[in-house]
Design an enzyme around this catalytic site. Structure first.
Site, PDB file in Angstrom:
ATOM      1  N   ILE A  81      50.857  36.896  41.465  1.00 33.42           N
ATOM      2  CA  ILE A  81      50.917  37.764  40.289  1.00 33.42           C
ATOM      3  C   ILE A  81      52.356  38.189  40.015  1.00 33.42           C
ATOM      4  CG2 ILE A  81      50.212  39.983  39.330  1.00 33.42           C
ATOM      5  CD1 ILE A  81      47.583  39.687  40.894  1.00 33.42           C
ATOM      6  N   ARG A 158      45.875  47.813  43.523  1.00 36.16           N
ATOM      7  CA  ARG A 158      44.659  48.606  43.718  1.00 36.16           C
ATOM      8  C   ARG A 158      45.046  50.074  43.603  1.00 36.16           C
ATOM      9  NH1 ARG A 158      42.626  44.384  43.146  1.00 36.16           N
ATOM     10  NH2 ARG A 158      40.916  43.394  44.303  1.00 36.16           N
ATOM     11  N   GLU A 187      37.131  54.346  41.652  1.00 36.92           N
ATOM     12  CA  GLU A 187      36.715  53.750  40.388  1.00 36.92           C
ATOM     13  C   GLU A 187      35.204  53.882  40.243  1.00 36.92           C
ATOM     14  OE1 GLU A 187      38.140  49.718  40.258  1.00 36.92           O
ATOM     15  OE2 GLU A 187      40.242  50.350  40.003  1.00 36.92           O
ATOM     16  N   HIS A 205      40.211  48.311  35.046  1.00 42.37           N
ATOM     17  CA  HIS A 205      40.241  47.248  36.053  1.00 42.37           C
ATOM     18  C   HIS A 205      39.765  45.920  35.453  1.00 42.37           C
ATOM     19  CE1 HIS A 205      40.069  46.520  40.674  1.00 42.37           C
ATOM     20  NE2 HIS A 205      40.540  45.463  40.033  1.00 42.37           N
TER      21      HIS A 205
END
Length: 239
Positions: A81, A158, A187, A205
């Protein structure tokens, strides 16, 4: 999913249960969101929206912003990423630096030896490191203060990697310029938590959730099951 932090790998290994994941398939999608958030924050888009909606345009001139050219953006975690985000940041003319647990010779951009130093040198931080015990609340008040009142934080790792209480305090007090979050702890996050918090971009998310990527992940999961049932090597086993 590319991640497997919610799976007890030791317990699986003790029982002879192989674990597979879908590494890298959503990296480009996550990087798209991360860079979009970062450029939007550095272009002061949330502040500009509030300036117009609050009627300030009739009373005072809008504040100037800095050019993106040569602005330093730091990448926290130069995995798939991070590298995808770097490729998207380069055309804007950003000066890209990075930090991770170890230097990588194949990465051309400068490696900074500590996260705090990276924050001190950067106008923006994109967090895309692996979530584990070593990175728990790693982005704390000291890191946010080092980024500063003109700085921006984007987290697509995260929620556990960022100290949310410290982040909200920094945004409300003006110690941090803005934040973009696709992940939270816990979450789903409570909307009450973010009420009246300025200069934030929040998404639920969904960084890696596109029609194309979800189909590819499902296809890989099916192929792993078929390989397992056929006694063949798994395509993407986590070791």
């Amino acid at each position: 999913s590319a991640g497997f932090s919610n799976i007890d790998l030791d317990a699986c290994a003790a029982r002879g249960i192989p674990v597979t994941n879908a590494p890298g398939l959503n990296s480009g999608d996550v990087a798209d969101l991360a860079v979009t958030m970062m450029t939007s924050l550095l272009l002061r888009m949330p502040a500009s929206l509030e300036y117009i909606l609050s009627g300030q345009w009739t009373d005072k001139a809008p504040p100037l912003r800095h050019s993106l050219r040569d602005m330093v953006v730091g990448i926290v975690g130069m995995g798939s990423i991070g590298q995808e985000a770097t490729a998207r940041l380069e055309p804007f003319g950003f000066n890209i630096k990075w930090w991770g647990p170890r230097a990588k010779e194949e990465i051309a951009h400068p490696y900074v030896p500590s996260l705090l130093e990276l924050a001190e040198q950067s106008q923006g931080l994109i967090v895309c490191c692996r979530p584990d015990a070593s990175t728990h609340k790693m982005i704390d008040g000291a890191i946010l203060e080092a980024l500063g009142a003109q700085g921006a934080l984007v987290n697509v790792s995260r929620g556990s990697v960022v100290d949310e209480a410290a982040l909200i305090d920094a945004l409300r007090s003006g110690k941090l310029g803005g934040a973009g979050l696709d992940v939270f702890d816990p979450e789903p996050t409570s909307p009450d938590l973010w009420e009246d918090v300025p200069n934030v971009l929040l998404t639920p998310h969904q960084g890696g959730s596109t029609f194309e990527t979800l189909f590819k992940q499902a296809q890989l999961a099916q192929e792993n099951v078929e390989a397992f049932l056929s006694g063949n090597d798994l395509l993407s086993q986590v070791h």
